[in-house]
Write a protein that holds these residues in place. Sequence first.
Motif, mmCIF file in Angstrom:
data_model
loop_
_atom_site.group_PDB
_atom_site.id
_atom_site.type_symbol
_atom_site.label_atom_id
_atom_site.label_comp_id
_atom_site.label_asym_id
_atom_site.label_seq_id
_atom_site.Cartn_x
_atom_site.Cartn_y
_atom_site.Cartn_z
ATOM 1 N N TRP A 219 0.818 -1.216 0.000
ATOM 2 C CA TRP A 219 0.000 0.000 0.000
ATOM 3 C C TRP A 219 0.853 1.268 0.000
ATOM 4 O O TRP A 219 0.582 2.209 -0.754
ATOM 5 N N PHE B 215 -4.059 7.340 0.124
ATOM 6 C CA PHE B 215 -3.369 6.580 1.172
ATOM 7 C C PHE B 215 -4.167 6.559 2.467
ATOM 8 O O PHE B 215 -4.272 5.526 3.135
ATOM 9 N N GLU C 241 -7.654 1.378 3.676
ATOM 10 C CA GLU C 241 -6.424 0.632 3.446
ATOM 11 C C GLU C 241 -6.621 -0.865 3.642
ATOM 12 O O GLU C 241 -7.485 -1.312 4.413
ATOM 13 N N GLY D 79 -5.076 -4.377 5.212
ATOM 14 C CA GLY D 79 -4.299 -4.639 6.422
ATOM 15 C C GLY D 79 -4.831 -5.857 7.144
ATOM 16 O O GLY D 79 -5.745 -6.539 6.651
ATOM 17 N N ASN E 135 1.261 0.395 5.881
ATOM 18 C CA ASN E 135 0.073 1.242 5.735
ATOM 19 C C ASN E 135 0.040 2.192 6.923
ATOM 20 O O ASN E 135 0.972 2.221 7.722
ATOM 21 N N TYR E 136 -0.998 2.987 7.071
ATOM 22 C CA TYR E 136 -0.961 4.010 8.108
ATOM 23 C C TYR E 136 -1.545 3.565 9.436
ATOM 24 O O TYR E 136 -1.424 4.274 10.443
ATOM 25 N N SER F 195 3.368 2.678 8.635
ATOM 26 C CA SER F 195 4.015 3.276 7.459
ATOM 27 C C SER F 195 5.468 2.813 7.331
ATOM 28 O O SER F 195 6.375 3.610 7.093
#
Length: 291
Positions: free
Chosen positions: A185, A196, A200, A202, A223-224, A254
């Motif tokens: 991602w 972003f 997402e 995950g 990812n965040y 991230s």
Amino acid sequence: MTGNWNRWGPEDERGAPNLVTGAMVAAAAGLVQTGRVLSLGQLLDPGMPVSEGRTELSHYMERDGGDYAIGGRVMGRSRFSDDVVVMGMHTGTHIDALVHVWYDEELYNGHPQSSVRSRGASRCGIDKLGPIVARGVLLDVAAHRGVDALAVEGGAIGPGELQACAESQGVALGAGDVVLVRTGWLGACGDDGERFFGGEPGIDVDAARWLAERDVAVVGCDNYAVETIVPGVTAGFPVHEVLLRDCGVPLIESVVLDELAASGRHEFLFVVSPLPLRGGTASPVAPLAIL
């Protein structure tokens, strides 16, 4: 579920990183084959996207070459530069402290919500975490699915897929491991803030529990928020609740994983040390994978 509460005593504020013993660190050091060092941290820049409601990164100089061009005082023959950075602690690649997410007025290990106040967290802050050196394991789910990056829709990763991914890569998870999950991602859309942060792929809650049951020390993802988030469907941050609050497993978000994936290495020496900011809810980091 209060999976690891009181496991290391009623005062514990560090959680699952307590699982990493000196013997485990020594064994992880034995994984180093070439000595190649990869940084898994994002480049910090004032133009980088940040999630809604968080402070954008600001970087400015307090002293630079222009000061001397207009007659700034020289100390002997020495000239110097100084700068200042203002940023949210959850900017770029960062590690969440156990205080970051909780529910029912209790943090990890039963520490009270009242310990989090305007001057910071007196319990479970980032200063309680300390450096982490351990065996790192990369679970490249994107490669396992045969795609460059998972999509938001259908991007939830369950425990069965993590297990199958590990088996296909020839690795088995062990106590004290740092597990890094690659979705692709960040590499696919990390420069496009709207995309972003708009949802997402995950891990799901079952995968979070599965990882905690295997006594991993830390979970990270590219990812965040580590967990799958589908706009209009996902409520809150249930994976954060399970891993941070229930099981004391810190999260690294991230994480830059594409170069590590390209190396073909799925186990390595992992090193990260958060800033010892008293009462902080997170710390920017530049984790290292040493191959």
